[in-house]
Design an enzyme around this catalytic site. Structure first.
Site, mmCIF file in Angstrom:
data_model
loop_
_atom_site.group_PDB
_atom_site.id
_atom_site.type_symbol
_atom_site.label_atom_id
_atom_site.label_comp_id
_atom_site.label_asym_id
_atom_site.label_seq_id
_atom_site.Cartn_x
_atom_site.Cartn_y
_atom_site.Cartn_z
ATOM 1 N N GLY A 98 0.631 -1.170 -0.068
ATOM 2 C CA GLY A 98 0.049 0.003 -0.030
ATOM 3 C C GLY A 98 0.611 1.352 -0.044
ATOM 4 N N HIS A 105 7.483 6.985 5.516
ATOM 5 C CA HIS A 105 6.444 7.725 6.376
ATOM 6 C C HIS A 105 5.661 6.782 7.311
ATOM 7 C CE1 HIS A 105 4.384 6.817 2.520
ATOM 8 N NE2 HIS A 105 3.295 6.727 3.438
#
Length: 119
Positions: A98, A105
């Site tokens: 994903g 991050h």
């Protein structure tokens, strides 16, 4: 070891540099946290390192202390949003997991019940 050179089109590097606006909610020497433009929960904040690494694994290998700083920043964000130690932290590493922006991050998600297993 210094961070690899970031691609010129890295949106997160541009946010760190102030070239692209973001709703910044926390900053430290090593991290910037800002609200996600497509939130998946009442609190959905991205915590990014100021240095560019493609994913969490690469960041951890090169700058393990920065990974700890990202988690500390995420904790500060959760506390500021009143999540009362009820939140989820997610690193997506690789497209199949994903990851859509290839700058490491950490997602801070909270403010609603979370299901398991995730998506």
């Amino acid at each position: 070891m210094s961070a690899p050179e970031a691609p010129a089109d890295c949106i997160f590097c541009k946010i760190v540099a102030g070239e692209i606006p973001a709703t910044v909610v926390h900053e430290s020497e090593t991290a910037v946290a800002f609200r996600d433009l497509n939130p998946q929960a009442p609190t959905h904040v991205l915590v990014i390192p100021r240095s560019h690494y493609e994913n969490a694994a690469a960041l951890a290998a090169a700058e393990p202390a920065t990974v700890a700083d990202l988690v500390a920043a995420a904790t500060a964000v959760a506390e500021a949003d009143g999540l009362d130690e009820q939140y989820r932290l997610v690193f997506n590493t690789g497209a199949a997991a994903g990851q859509t922006v290839f700058h490491a991050h950490l997602h801070v998600l909270g403010g609603r019940s979370m299901t398991w297993p995730p998506g």
